[in-house]
Design a protein around this motif. Structure first.
Motif, PDB file in Angstrom:
ATOM      1  N   ARG A 121     -46.918  43.799  -0.506  1.00 35.47           N
ATOM      2  CA  ARG A 121     -47.291  42.386  -1.006  1.00 35.47           C
ATOM      3  C   ARG A 121     -46.443  41.329  -0.697  1.00 35.47           C
ATOM      4  O   ARG A 121     -45.496  40.976  -1.191  1.00 35.47           O
ATOM      5  N   GLU A 130     -51.087  29.179  -2.976  1.00 30.58           N
ATOM      6  CA  GLU A 130     -51.371  29.057  -4.584  1.00 30.58           C
ATOM      7  C   GLU A 130     -51.029  30.220  -5.220  1.00 30.58           C
ATOM      8  O   GLU A 130     -50.392  30.457  -6.455  1.00 30.58           O
ATOM      9  N   GLU A 131     -51.418  31.468  -4.494  1.00 27.74           N
ATOM     10  CA  GLU A 131     -51.147  32.983  -5.126  1.00 27.74           C
ATOM     11  C   GLU A 131     -49.620  33.003  -5.245  1.00 27.74           C
ATOM     12  O   GLU A 131     -49.069  33.451  -6.145  1.00 27.74           O
ATOM     13  N   GLU A 178     -54.549  29.278   0.007  1.00 25.41           N
ATOM     14  CA  GLU A 178     -54.670  30.120  -0.755  1.00 25.41           C
ATOM     15  C   GLU A 178     -53.404  30.810  -0.832  1.00 25.41           C
ATOM     16  O   GLU A 178     -53.032  31.522  -2.102  1.00 25.41           O
ATOM     17  N   GLU A 179     -52.553  31.305   0.318  1.00 27.05           N
ATOM     18  CA  GLU A 179     -51.460  31.916   0.138  1.00 27.05           C
ATOM     19  C   GLU A 179     -50.328  31.171  -0.614  1.00 27.05           C
ATOM     20  O   GLU A 179     -49.680  31.895  -1.510  1.00 27.05           O
ATOM     21  N   ASN A 199     -48.428  31.239  -8.272  1.00 26.06           N
ATOM     22  CA  ASN A 199     -48.718  31.927  -9.458  1.00 26.06           C
ATOM     23  C   ASN A 199     -47.957  33.152  -9.748  1.00 26.06           C
ATOM     24  O   ASN A 199     -47.510  33.309 -10.940  1.00 26.06           O
ATOM     25  N   GLU A 200     -47.448  33.807  -8.841  1.00 25.50           N
ATOM     26  CA  GLU A 200     -46.461  34.779  -8.828  1.00 25.50           C
ATOM     27  C   GLU A 200     -45.126  34.224  -9.438  1.00 25.50           C
ATOM     28  O   GLU A 200     -44.670  35.075 -10.193  1.00 25.50           O
ATOM     29  N   TYR A 240     -46.304  37.420   0.895  1.00 19.86           N
ATOM     30  CA  TYR A 240     -47.152  35.938   1.127  1.00 19.86           C
ATOM     31  C   TYR A 240     -46.392  35.442   2.119  1.00 19.86           C
ATOM     32  O   TYR A 240     -44.987  35.214   2.108  1.00 19.86           O
TER      33      TYR A 240
END
Ligand code: OAD
Length: 263
Positions: free
Chosen positions: A119, A192-193, A189-190, A196-197, A121
């Motif tokens: 995982r 934003e994710e 998108e990368e 959030n993490e 980013y």
């Protein structure tokens, strides 16, 4: 505090889980890839206002394409010949053990993935990807392909440089390396994710970044806001050190393996 006690405390924090790591060039330095801002680093040898911006690179393409060629050969050769070091492997192990939720990296060298991290980013793109400037389609490039391009470039004539570095896409547009230059937006998108993490993490491991490039450098502030514990691993103080709850001075490849728990 004794070193042993200090590592025990860090392990206790990390082994509570839900750790997010934010990494930068320092993590790959022990793989032989230079950082950006240290002496002898990439931006120490190449002016970032020229080599790091679309405007600067466009004018070099027009007037001094050999200089872009030299820059690309220098930087890319360092990256494609590198292999993961003990820091990358320690991150992968912590993920496998379910402690690290994800890695958010500013690096474009793919070494976290090469070490087994799943995982990841990539806020600043990936050197092994190219993207069509016209249709946006992304293509993967293998190490061998890049090696072939670099070998060709070394003896290329002036007019051949552009078409090799920016090859044609099926749509007729030109493809460029899928990396972020100064003044360009991050992959939305990368980011934003990744955001959030961090918003949901228990602790943030800051490793190998000077913390001066935004928006990546805003993430530790978010971590602080949500009450996460921040651990920084760096051989020297950084722009983010004042946010850290714990600092371990040293090289990532030495320190990170010590944060693994022996079974
Ligand atoms: P920098 O070169 O700014 O910072 C590297 C950091 O790594 C410094 O704080 C060093 O002290 C530290 N360091 C050096 N050796 C280390 C080691 N063995 N272990 C741990 N840390 C070590 O690199 P970044 O912070 O990654 O962006 O730079 C951020 C962005 O600036 C890059 O992604 C790149 C650059 O412009 C773009 O190109 C968009």
């Amino acid at each position: 505090m004794k070193d042993r006690d200090k590592y025990d405390r860090m392990r206790d924090i990390i082994y509570k889980g839900n750790v997010v790591a934010l990494t930068g060039a320092g993590v790959s330095k022990e793989s032989g890839i230079p950082t950006f801002r240290e002496k002898g680093g990439i931006w120490d040898r190449y002016d970032p206002s020229i080599y790091g911006s679309i405007l600067g690179l466009s004018s070099l393409f027009l007037f001094k394409p050999q200089r872009i060629r030299d820059f690309i050969v220098d930087v890319y050769e360092g990256i494609i010949s590198a292999v993961p070091n003990p820091a990358h492997f320690a991150f992968a192990k912590l993920e496998e053990e379910g402690k690290i939720a994800c890695i958010i990296t500013q690096n474009i060298d793919n070494l976290h993935q090469d070490a087994g991290s799943k995982r990841v980013y990539e806020l600043h793109g990936n050197l092994y990807m190219e993207r069509c400037i016209r249709c946006g389609k992304r293509h993967k490039r293998s190490k061998e392909e890049i090696k072939g391009i670099l070998d060709f470039l070394k003896s290329a004539r002036r007019y051949e440089i552009l078409s090799k570095i920016l090859p044609k896409c099926e749509c007729g547009g030109r493809k460029r390396p899928d990396v972020v230059l100064f003044g360009e937006s991050l992959p939305q998108e990368e980011f934003e994710e990744a955001y959030n993490e961090v918003r949901n993490c228990k602790s943030l491991l800051l490793v190998g970044t000077s913390g001066v490039v935004y928006p990546a450098a805003s993430l530790p502030y978010l971590a602080k806001e949500v009450g996460a514990t921040i651990i920084e691993i760096s051989p020297e103080p950084t722009a983010l050190s004042s946010l850290a709850d714990h600092t371990i001075i040293g090289k990532a490849g030495n320190i990170l393996p010590k944060l693994l728990r022996r079974k």
